[in-house]
Design a protein around this motif. Structure first.
Motif, PDB file in Angstrom:
ATOM      1  N   VAL A   1     -68.925  -7.418 -10.285  1.00  0.00           N
ATOM      2  CA  VAL A   1     -69.593  -8.710 -10.418  1.00  0.00           C
ATOM      3  C   VAL A   1     -70.811  -8.856  -9.501  1.00  0.00           C
ATOM      4  O   VAL A   1     -71.686  -9.689  -9.752  1.00  0.00           O
ATOM      5  CB  VAL A   1     -68.581  -9.851 -10.160  1.00  0.00           C
ATOM      6  CG1 VAL A   1     -68.203  -9.934  -8.697  1.00  0.00           C
ATOM      7  CG2 VAL A   1     -69.091 -11.191 -10.681  1.00  0.00           C
ATOM      8  N   GLY A   2     -70.911  -8.037  -8.451  1.00  0.00           N
ATOM      9  CA  GLY A   2     -72.051  -8.131  -7.545  1.00  0.00           C
ATOM     10  C   GLY A   2     -73.162  -7.138  -7.811  1.00  0.00           C
ATOM     11  O   GLY A   2     -74.140  -7.077  -7.064  1.00  0.00           O
ATOM     12  N   SER A   3     -73.063  -6.393  -8.891  1.00  0.00           N
ATOM     13  CA  SER A   3     -74.058  -5.355  -9.182  1.00  0.00           C
ATOM     14  C   SER A   3     -75.350  -5.947  -9.736  1.00  0.00           C
ATOM     15  O   SER A   3     -75.406  -7.098 -10.166  1.00  0.00           O
ATOM     16  CB  SER A   3     -73.487  -4.359 -10.197  1.00  0.00           C
ATOM     17  OG  SER A   3     -73.324  -4.988 -11.465  1.00  0.00           O
ATOM     18  N   ALA A   4     -76.406  -5.108  -9.760  1.00  0.00           N
ATOM     19  CA  ALA A   4     -77.695  -5.536 -10.303  1.00  0.00           C
ATOM     20  C   ALA A   4     -77.586  -5.856 -11.799  1.00  0.00           C
ATOM     21  O   ALA A   4     -78.187  -6.811 -12.289  1.00  0.00           O
ATOM     22  CB  ALA A   4     -78.745  -4.454 -10.069  1.00  0.00           C
ATOM     23  N   GLN A   5     -76.802  -5.048 -12.521  1.00  0.00           N
ATOM     24  CA  GLN A   5     -76.631  -5.310 -13.948  1.00  0.00           C
ATOM     25  C   GLN A   5     -75.850  -6.596 -14.184  1.00  0.00           C
ATOM     26  O   GLN A   5     -76.102  -7.318 -15.152  1.00  0.00           O
ATOM     27  CB  GLN A   5     -75.931  -4.126 -14.618  1.00  0.00           C
ATOM     28  CG  GLN A   5     -76.817  -2.884 -14.712  1.00  0.00           C
ATOM     29  CD  GLN A   5     -76.164  -1.750 -15.468  1.00  0.00           C
ATOM     30  OE1 GLN A   5     -74.959  -1.747 -15.706  1.00  0.00           O
ATOM     31  NE2 GLN A   5     -76.958  -0.760 -15.855  1.00  0.00           N
ATOM     32  N   ALA A   6     -74.929  -6.916 -13.282  1.00  0.00           N
ATOM     33  CA  ALA A   6     -74.199  -8.183 -13.396  1.00  0.00           C
ATOM     34  C   ALA A   6     -75.146  -9.368 -13.219  1.00  0.00           C
ATOM     35  O   ALA A   6     -74.990 -10.407 -13.870  1.00  0.00           O
ATOM     36  CB  ALA A   6     -73.080  -8.236 -12.367  1.00  0.00           C
ATOM     37  N   GLU A   7     -76.151  -9.213 -12.339  1.00  0.00           N
ATOM     38  CA  GLU A   7     -77.126 -10.288 -12.153  1.00  0.00           C
ATOM     39  C   GLU A   7     -77.940 -10.506 -13.422  1.00  0.00           C
ATOM     40  O   GLU A   7     -78.274 -11.642 -13.775  1.00  0.00           O
ATOM     41  CB  GLU A   7     -78.048  -9.956 -10.970  1.00  0.00           C
ATOM     42  CG  GLU A   7     -77.359  -9.990  -9.612  1.00  0.00           C
ATOM     43  CD  GLU A   7     -76.685 -11.328  -9.346  1.00  0.00           C
ATOM     44  OE1 GLU A   7     -77.328 -12.384  -9.562  1.00  0.00           O
ATOM     45  OE2 GLU A   7     -75.514 -11.330  -8.920  1.00  0.00           O
ATOM     46  N   VAL A   8     -78.264  -9.419 -14.120  1.00  0.00           N
ATOM     47  CA  VAL A   8     -78.971  -9.548 -15.405  1.00  0.00           C
ATOM     48  C   VAL A   8     -78.104 -10.305 -16.398  1.00  0.00           C
ATOM     49  O   VAL A   8     -78.578 -11.196 -17.117  1.00  0.00           O
ATOM     50  CB  VAL A   8     -79.338  -8.154 -15.961  1.00  0.00           C
ATOM     51  CG1 VAL A   8     -79.899  -8.280 -17.383  1.00  0.00           C
ATOM     52  CG2 VAL A   8     -80.343  -7.462 -15.060  1.00  0.00           C
ATOM     53  N   LEU A   9     -76.814  -9.967 -16.443  1.00  0.00           N
ATOM     54  CA  LEU A   9     -75.891 -10.645 -17.353  1.00  0.00           C
ATOM     55  C   LEU A   9     -75.794 -12.133 -17.014  1.00  0.00           C
ATOM     56  O   LEU A   9     -75.843 -12.996 -17.903  1.00  0.00           O
ATOM     57  CB  LEU A   9     -74.515  -9.987 -17.267  1.00  0.00           C
ATOM     58  CG  LEU A   9     -73.420 -10.592 -18.149  1.00  0.00           C
ATOM     59  CD1 LEU A   9     -73.783 -10.472 -19.626  1.00  0.00           C
ATOM     60  CD2 LEU A   9     -72.075  -9.914 -17.877  1.00  0.00           C
ATOM     61  N   LYS A  10     -75.668 -12.448 -15.729  1.00  0.00           N
ATOM     62  CA  LYS A  10     -75.586 -13.850 -15.300  1.00  0.00           C
ATOM     63  C   LYS A  10     -76.842 -14.618 -15.694  1.00  0.00           C
ATOM     64  O   LYS A  10     -76.772 -15.735 -16.208  1.00  0.00           O
ATOM     65  CB  LYS A  10     -75.390 -13.926 -13.787  1.00  0.00           C
ATOM     66  CG  LYS A  10     -74.056 -13.424 -13.285  1.00  0.00           C
ATOM     67  CD  LYS A  10     -74.028 -13.438 -11.749  1.00  0.00           C
ATOM     68  CE  LYS A  10     -72.802 -12.769 -11.197  1.00  0.00           C
ATOM     69  NZ  LYS A  10     -72.809 -12.691  -9.718  1.00  0.00           N
TER      70      LYS A  10
ATOM     71  N   PRO B   1     -75.050 -23.634 -20.654  1.00  0.00           N
ATOM     72  CA  PRO B   1     -74.183 -24.161 -19.583  1.00  0.00           C
ATOM     73  C   PRO B   1     -72.699 -23.888 -19.763  1.00  0.00           C
ATOM     74  O   PRO B   1     -71.934 -24.000 -18.798  1.00  0.00           O
ATOM     75  CB  PRO B   1     -74.456 -25.668 -19.619  1.00  0.00           C
ATOM     76  CG  PRO B   1     -75.771 -25.815 -20.287  1.00  0.00           C
ATOM     77  CD  PRO B   1     -75.860 -24.694 -21.266  1.00  0.00           C
ATOM     78  N   THR B   2     -72.266 -23.544 -20.971  1.00  0.00           N
ATOM     79  CA  THR B   2     -70.842 -23.322 -21.197  1.00  0.00           C
ATOM     80  C   THR B   2     -70.414 -21.886 -20.898  1.00  0.00           C
ATOM     81  O   THR B   2     -69.283 -21.500 -21.200  1.00  0.00           O
ATOM     82  CB  THR B   2     -70.468 -23.650 -22.656  1.00  0.00           C
ATOM     83  OG1 THR B   2     -71.342 -22.935 -23.544  1.00  0.00           O
ATOM     84  CG2 THR B   2     -70.577 -25.144 -22.917  1.00  0.00           C
ATOM     85  N   SER B   3     -71.290 -21.089 -20.289  1.00  0.00           N
ATOM     86  CA  SER B   3     -70.941 -19.698 -19.976  1.00  0.00           C
ATOM     87  C   SER B   3     -70.910 -19.469 -18.471  1.00  0.00           C
ATOM     88  O   SER B   3     -71.572 -20.179 -17.709  1.00  0.00           O
ATOM     89  CB  SER B   3     -71.944 -18.735 -20.619  1.00  0.00           C
ATOM     90  OG  SER B   3     -73.243 -18.955 -20.091  1.00  0.00           O
ATOM     91  N   ARG B   4     -70.136 -18.472 -18.035  1.00  0.00           N
ATOM     92  CA  ARG B   4     -70.048 -18.130 -16.617  1.00  0.00           C
ATOM     93  C   ARG B   4     -69.579 -16.695 -16.466  1.00  0.00           C
ATOM     94  O   ARG B   4     -68.943 -16.125 -17.369  1.00  0.00           O
ATOM     95  CB  ARG B   4     -69.075 -19.072 -15.900  1.00  0.00           C
ATOM     96  CG  ARG B   4     -67.678 -19.069 -16.495  1.00  0.00           C
ATOM     97  CD  ARG B   4     -66.762 -20.074 -15.826  1.00  0.00           C
ATOM     98  NE  ARG B   4     -65.449 -20.072 -16.456  1.00  0.00           N
ATOM     99  CZ  ARG B   4     -64.384 -20.688 -15.951  1.00  0.00           C
ATOM    100  NH1 ARG B   4     -64.496 -21.360 -14.806  1.00  0.00           N
ATOM    101  NH2 ARG B   4     -63.220 -20.648 -16.570  1.00  0.00           N
ATOM    102  N   VAL B   5     -69.876 -16.104 -15.304  1.00  0.00           N
ATOM    103  CA  VAL B   5     -69.467 -14.734 -14.972  1.00  0.00           C
ATOM    104  C   VAL B   5     -68.710 -14.781 -13.652  1.00  0.00           C
ATOM    105  O   VAL B   5     -69.225 -15.287 -12.652  1.00  0.00           O
ATOM    106  CB  VAL B   5     -70.687 -13.794 -14.854  1.00  0.00           C
ATOM    107  CG1 VAL B   5     -70.240 -12.378 -14.488  1.00  0.00           C
ATOM    108  CG2 VAL B   5     -71.482 -13.778 -16.164  1.00  0.00           C
ATOM    109  N   LEU B   6     -67.471 -14.222 -13.637  1.00  0.00           N
ATOM    110  CA  LEU B   6     -66.590 -14.311 -12.476  1.00  0.00           C
ATOM    111  C   LEU B   6     -66.010 -12.947 -12.113  1.00  0.00           C
ATOM    112  O   LEU B   6     -66.010 -12.026 -12.947  1.00  0.00           O
ATOM    113  CB  LEU B   6     -65.436 -15.284 -12.763  1.00  0.00           C
ATOM    114  CG  LEU B   6     -65.809 -16.730 -13.112  1.00  0.00           C
ATOM    115  CD1 LEU B   6     -64.571 -17.500 -13.560  1.00  0.00           C
ATOM    116  CD2 LEU B   6     -66.481 -17.410 -11.936  1.00  0.00           C
ATOM    117  N   PRO B   7     -65.475 -12.781 -10.902  1.00  0.00           N
ATOM    118  CA  PRO B   7     -64.825 -11.517 -10.520  1.00  0.00           C
ATOM    119  C   PRO B   7     -63.593 -11.254 -11.383  1.00  0.00           C
ATOM    120  O   PRO B   7     -62.863 -12.183 -11.733  1.00  0.00           O
ATOM    121  CB  PRO B   7     -64.425 -11.753  -9.055  1.00  0.00           C
ATOM    122  CG  PRO B   7     -65.317 -12.848  -8.582  1.00  0.00           C
ATOM    123  CD  PRO B   7     -65.554 -13.722  -9.771  1.00  0.00           C
ATOM    124  N   LEU B   8     -63.338  -9.999 -11.664  1.00  0.00           N
ATOM    125  CA  LEU B   8     -62.221  -9.616 -12.523  1.00  0.00           C
ATOM    126  C   LEU B   8     -60.881 -10.085 -11.962  1.00  0.00           C
ATOM    127  O   LEU B   8     -59.971 -10.455 -12.715  1.00  0.00           O
ATOM    128  CB  LEU B   8     -62.205  -8.089 -12.703  1.00  0.00           C
ATOM    129  CG  LEU B   8     -61.124  -7.507 -13.613  1.00  0.00           C
ATOM    130  CD1 LEU B   8     -61.270  -8.045 -15.030  1.00  0.00           C
ATOM    131  CD2 LEU B   8     -61.188  -5.983 -13.609  1.00  0.00           C
TER     132      LEU B   8
END
Length: 382
Positions: A259-268, A275-282
């Motif tokens: 969740v802290g990777s550079a690609q995760a930041e792109v996804l976020k 507003p109804t979407s979110r990205v969280l730790p597994l």
């Protein structure tokens, strides 16, 4: 208690005769912080007279209620927005404060419930209420689901995505409901509308029926939950589905190991458009609780997690969630898929995200999945 600021949006097309008095009347209310008049391709002095009366004017060149509502919600200075019609001379506007006073808790939308002794509301009785009750049981108790006068917290929804036609007011309501917020009503009195002809109702019915069918197709109240080891896995194999569903108004939650990777930041950043979407730790997947109104979940899991024995249903079935079709995302092993999802409408979004993440471009306008149960059985058999 501090009063939350409020914007009033008035869609107006060729309303030069009355718009000045409408704006004056609204600005005289102590609960109004600003009035935004959306000049919806008017051919008269609607915008000029609105500004002279003290409103902010926004021009929307595309004629249509939905286009005007979208423009007004985007232009408003405050998240709480009251949308009203330009024919306010028929209402006791002081009663609109009933909607303002009803804010609180998890309430996201207050519909203005009014009655007309000369109108038995054929469209509401025969189409809107039965259709809403069938698709969204939690909204079946509303008396006036189709009213165009309401107060909404726009921060809860992707208001830039609402339909461009007469069904926009219904779209706002359904999106707030799908986001897990409450929809209530407040009594704003009695009025008398001019009688409308059959042709008017026929056109309304066609538009509303099309919207209800669209709601059924997009499954807006079914949450999407994605479990994956890497953001790259989601970007390549499930971003299209997540984007289509979030754009429609559904809740989307992605759980990532990296969740802290550079690609995760792109996804976020990509999913932040809705507003109804979110990205969280597994790790948080084990305590996940559904937030939608109907506790139905579309579960997606990366192939690697299912192969490694990750219990993708931990904490979900125990909470009574319904998962009609758990799926596993296509992985590098190239398994045979039994589900395909068309992502053509968001292919530009996915392609841009893949480029930013340094990943190969999308090879197909479809994303493919396999039923999780059959994949797990296949893995065990091998």
């Amino acid at each position: 208690m501090t009063r939350l600021p409020l914007s009033v949006v008035v869609p107006a097309r060729n309303e030069a005769e009355t718009i000045g008095s409408v704006v004056h009347h609204l600005l005289s209310m102590d609960w109004v912080d600003e009035v935004v008049v959306v000049d919806n391709a008017s051919q008269d002095d609607t915008a000029k007279l609105a500004q002279e009366a003290g409103a902010r004017s926004v021009f929307e060149p595309q004629a249509g209620m939905g286009h005007a509502v979208r423009a007004g919600l985007a232009a408003a200075a405050h998240d709480w927005v009251m949308k009203v019609d330009a024919d306010l001379e028929k209402f006791n506007v002081k009663l609109f404060s009933e909607m303002v006073d009803a804010r609180g808790g998890n309430i996201g939308l207050i519909k203005g419930d009014w009655t007309d002794p000369k109108d038995n509301m054929p469209m509401t009785r025969l189409l809107v209420k039965p259709g809403i009750a069938w698709l969204f049981p939690g909204l079946s108790g509303l008396r006036s689901p189709n009213t165009g006068i309401y107060l909404v917290n726009r921060s809860l929804i992707a208001h830039q995505e609402i339909v461009g036609n007469y069904a926009a007011d219904l779209d706002v309501m359904v999106r707030v409901y799908a986001a897990g917020a409450e929809v209530i009503e407040a009594d704003i009195g009695r009025i008398e509308h001019d009688m409308r002809d059959v042709g008017h109702y026929n056109k309304m019915a066609e538009t509303i029926m099309g919207f209800l069918l669209l709601c059924q197709q997009t499954r807006i109240t079914e949450e999407v939950v994605v479990l994956a080891q890497t953001a790259g896995d989601v970007l390549q194999n499930a971003l299209g589905l997540c984007s289509v569903r979030a754009k429609a108004g559904a809740l989307v939650t992605v759980f990532l190991e990296d969740v802290g990777s550079a690609q995760a930041e792109v996804l976020k950043d990509t999913l932040a458009a809705w507003p109804t979407s979110r990205v969280l730790p597994l790790a948080e997947a084990k305590t996940f609780a559904p937030e939608g109104p109907e506790e139905r979940i579309q579960l997606l899991c990366s192939a690697a997690l299912s192969v490694h024995g990750f219990d993708v249903q931990t904490g979900l079935t125990a909470r009574g969630c319904s998962m009609p079709e758990p799926l596993v995302m296509a992985g590098s092993d190239g398994f045979r898929s039994d589900h395909g999802f068309d992502v053509t409408s968001v292919l530009d979004v996915k392609s841009n995200a893949l480029t930013l993440a340094g990943l190969p471009p999308a090879a197909s306008p479809r994303e493919v999945f396999q039923s999780l149960s059959s994949y797990v059985n296949k893995a065990k058999a091998s």
